[in-house]
Write a protein that holds these residues in place. Sequence first.
Motif, PDB file in Angstrom:
ATOM      1  N   UNK A 165      -4.884   8.555   6.614  1.00 22.23           N
ATOM      2  CA  UNK A 165      -5.059   8.172   5.007  1.00 22.23           C
ATOM      3  C   UNK A 165      -5.120   7.403   3.918  1.00 22.23           C
ATOM      4  N   UNK A 166      -5.342   7.784   3.506  1.00 20.50           N
ATOM      5  CA  UNK A 166      -5.820   7.100   2.377  1.00 20.50           C
ATOM      6  C   UNK A 166      -4.453   6.539   1.490  1.00 20.50           C
ATOM      7  N   UNK A 167      -4.426   4.865   1.186  1.00 18.46           N
ATOM      8  CA  UNK A 167      -3.855   4.303   0.572  1.00 18.46           C
ATOM      9  C   UNK A 167      -4.265   3.116  -0.145  1.00 18.46           C
ATOM     10  N   UNK A 168      -2.966   2.362  -1.102  1.00 15.40           N
ATOM     11  CA  UNK A 168      -3.746   1.958  -2.309  1.00 15.40           C
ATOM     12  C   UNK A 168      -2.700   0.959  -2.612  1.00 15.40           C
ATOM     13  N   UNK A 169      -3.595  -0.014  -3.091  1.00 14.59           N
ATOM     14  CA  UNK A 169      -2.031  -1.184  -3.333  1.00 14.59           C
ATOM     15  C   UNK A 169      -2.725  -1.633  -4.610  1.00 14.59           C
ATOM     16  N   UNK A 170      -1.961  -1.639  -5.542  1.00 10.33           N
ATOM     17  CA  UNK A 170      -2.334  -2.292  -7.016  1.00 10.33           C
ATOM     18  C   UNK A 170      -2.570  -4.106  -7.101  1.00 10.33           C
ATOM     19  N   UNK A 171      -3.084  -4.399  -7.631  1.00 11.40           N
ATOM     20  CA  UNK A 171      -2.685  -6.189  -7.247  1.00 11.40           C
ATOM     21  C   UNK A 171      -2.519  -6.523  -8.721  1.00 11.40           C
ATOM     22  N   UNK A 172      -2.590  -5.838  -9.992  1.00  8.69           N
ATOM     23  CA  UNK A 172      -2.382  -5.825 -11.401  1.00  8.69           C
ATOM     24  C   UNK A 172      -2.514  -5.738 -12.265  1.00  8.69           C
ATOM     25  N   UNK A 217       1.159  -0.795  -0.162  1.00 10.66           N
ATOM     26  CA  UNK A 217      -0.498   0.409  -0.082  1.00 10.66           C
ATOM     27  C   UNK A 217       0.743   1.486  -0.072  1.00 10.66           C
ATOM     28  N   UNK A 218       0.478   2.194  -0.806  1.00  9.75           N
ATOM     29  CA  UNK A 218       1.399   3.882  -0.616  1.00  9.75           C
ATOM     30  C   UNK A 218       0.123   4.849  -0.533  1.00  9.75           C
ATOM     31  N   UNK A 219       0.386   5.981  -0.087  1.00 12.51           N
ATOM     32  CA  UNK A 219      -0.787   6.686   0.590  1.00 12.51           C
ATOM     33  C   UNK A 219      -1.190   7.286  -0.725  1.00 12.51           C
ATOM     34  N   UNK A 220      -2.140   7.779  -0.967  1.00  7.61           N
ATOM     35  CA  UNK A 220      -2.418   8.510  -1.897  1.00  7.61           C
ATOM     36  C   UNK A 220      -3.312   9.552  -1.445  1.00  7.61           C
ATOM     37  N   UNK A 221      -3.914  10.311  -0.245  1.00 11.14           N
ATOM     38  CA  UNK A 221      -4.368  10.937   0.172  1.00 11.14           C
ATOM     39  C   UNK A 221      -4.584  11.242   1.561  1.00 11.14           C
ATOM     40  N   UNK A 222      -5.147  11.990   1.827  1.00 15.58           N
ATOM     41  CA  UNK A 222      -5.432  12.426   2.697  1.00 15.58           C
ATOM     42  C   UNK A 222      -6.869  13.010   3.738  1.00 15.58           C
TER      43      UNK A 222
END
Length: 164
Positions: A157-164, A136-141
């Motif tokens: 903290x808004x976080x995102x992980x890319x699965x593919x 996951x990486x932070x993409x917003x707050x």
Amino acid sequence: MNPFWWWASAPIAVEEAELDDAPELAAIHGESFPYEWTAEEISALLRDRTVFGMVARRANLFGTRSPVGFILMRVAADEAEILTIAVSPRQRGRGCGRALVEAAFRRLYRDRIKAVFLEVDGGNQPALTLYGKLGFRQVGERKGYYRAGSTPGASALVMRADLG
């Protein structure tokens, strides 16, 4: 030697959450967060066709497998959101949270979900460490989002992980 050493080291099994799990999941949520979700609220989410849950269980002396943590996810199109993840305070730091997220990721990957989002209290360092290790990486707050938590008025903290 602690007579219950075996319980602390018993393997974690992660499986789909069932409606019957709701009371125990509500209890774990209540131990984990300042705002409790009731068994009825969790049941309603599990009945929603866009939501699924995974439960982490450990074996006990009586042969039952008690819930020690859970994750609830909502899926929309090719994205998903972690609605909540909670681990019993007595089980934290033993890989339960990681096992839950990894099991959910396997299901999401199988279902061709491309990205997963979550919101986390910016002061929750153990969660931030876990999420970072899981991609996951932070993409917003959202400033001042939490009324309670690590610090009242803390940011989400808004976080995102890319699965593919």
